[in-house]
Design a protein around this motif. Structure first.
Motif: not given
Length: 311
Positions: A30-33, A43-48
């Motif tokens: 997320v930080s890179k994007i 933010g992301h929608a579900g940790t990998l």
């Protein structure tokens, strides 16, 4: 009183469906994007997990308001279980805590699958992001604590055995929110009496985003060679999916510009016409295909709850 601080970055909004590489954490991705797109919010929608690859939907700007709707969506994973060892993390990263020379037959593995289909109870891994007394389980586990994590109900819609050898079994699963594939590997191994852990894990689908929407990180970072900021950001923005696509599972209404203006002012609008929905706890409204608001429908009105910037 001083002026409010202006947010850093561009007010860019939309979804990027990242194909996350191995050995790259979700927060790091997320930080890179966010940095690549010079975005104000992300933010992301579900940790990998770092040892998992595949679909990581990342929301930029106003799209972060729609993250909960993607988090609730179905997910599809392909995963490989290695038999013979149970590990602290339930994947390759952890230390071995139990081992066995027993190996299951293909028939034994297939016979197990119905027990893990439908609504089941599952104990999350010791190394997981769930909170115990306000702290992340993985932080406590790294400190040496053995956690008593209560089981949770999860739903598995489909579980298939794709192939196996004496030492490995390859599966595909379609599951609901909160399902831990690492827990499945652990529990499979215990039930079969041979122990097991995840050897590989890839997520190929997060509803409503299809696999063909994924963009490899390398394809995005290759654009860093474009010297012009304007050209580079335009090339990146071409990969974004409209914010409203995250809501495709909700009822939808198309509205006029005048109605959109009323909604942006926080006012309800009257719904007319024979096909107007009568009552919905949640629905979304668009004007010219652009998302305006999420709201509820009742008594012939659409009442906005979350309003989006569609300029």
């Amino acid at each position: 009183m001083g002026k409010p601080r202006k947010p850093k970055g561009r007010p860019v909004s939309g979804w990027l469906i990242l194909d996350k590489p191995l050995d790259f954490g979700s927060t790091e991705a997320v930080s890179k994007i966010k940095w690549l797109f010079k975005a104000q919010k992300a933010g992301h929608a579900g940790t990998l997990d770092p040892l998992a690859s595949g679909m990581l939907p990342i929301a930029l700007g106003d799209a972060t308001k729609t993250v909960p709707y993607v988090m609730d969506g179905r997910k599809i994973y392909e995963f490989t279980v290695a038999w013979g060892e149970e590990r602290t993390t339930d994947d390759l990263e952890g230390a071995v805590v139990q081992s066995s020379d027993e190996r299951p037959s293909e028939e034994d593995v297939r016979a197990l699958l119905p027990n893990y289909t439908g609504v089941i109870e599952q104990v999350p891994p010791q190394f997981s992001a769930i909170k115990i007394a306000g702290e992340r389980a993985y932080d406590l586990a790294r400190g040496g604590e053995v956690l008593d994590i209560p089981p949770r109900e999860v739903e598995i819609f489909r579980l298939s055995l794709l192939g196996c050898t004496p030492h490995l079994a390859h599966f595909e699963i379609e599951c609901g929110k909160g399902t831990y594939v690492r827990s499945l590997a652990r529990d499979f191994g215990r039930d079969l009496g041979c122990f097991g852990h995840i050897a590989s894990l890839r997520r190929s689908f997060v509803a409503p985003f299809a696999e063909d929407k994924m963009v490899p990180l390398s394809q995005l970072t290759a654009l860093e060679s474009i010297e012009s900021d304007e050209d580079r950001l335009a090339a990146l923005d071409a990969f974004l999916i409209d914010t409203g696509e995250a809501l495709s599972n909700l009822p939808h209404i198309a509205i006029t510009e005048d109605q959109a203006h009323r909604i942006r002012m926080g006012n309800p609008i009257i719904l007319r016409g024979r096909d107007a929905p009568l009552a919905e706890d949640e629905a979304y409204a668009t004007v010219r295909g652009r998302l305006v608001a999420i709201g509820e429908i009742g008594e012939g009105e659409f009442r906005p709850k979350r309003v989006f910037n569609t300029d």
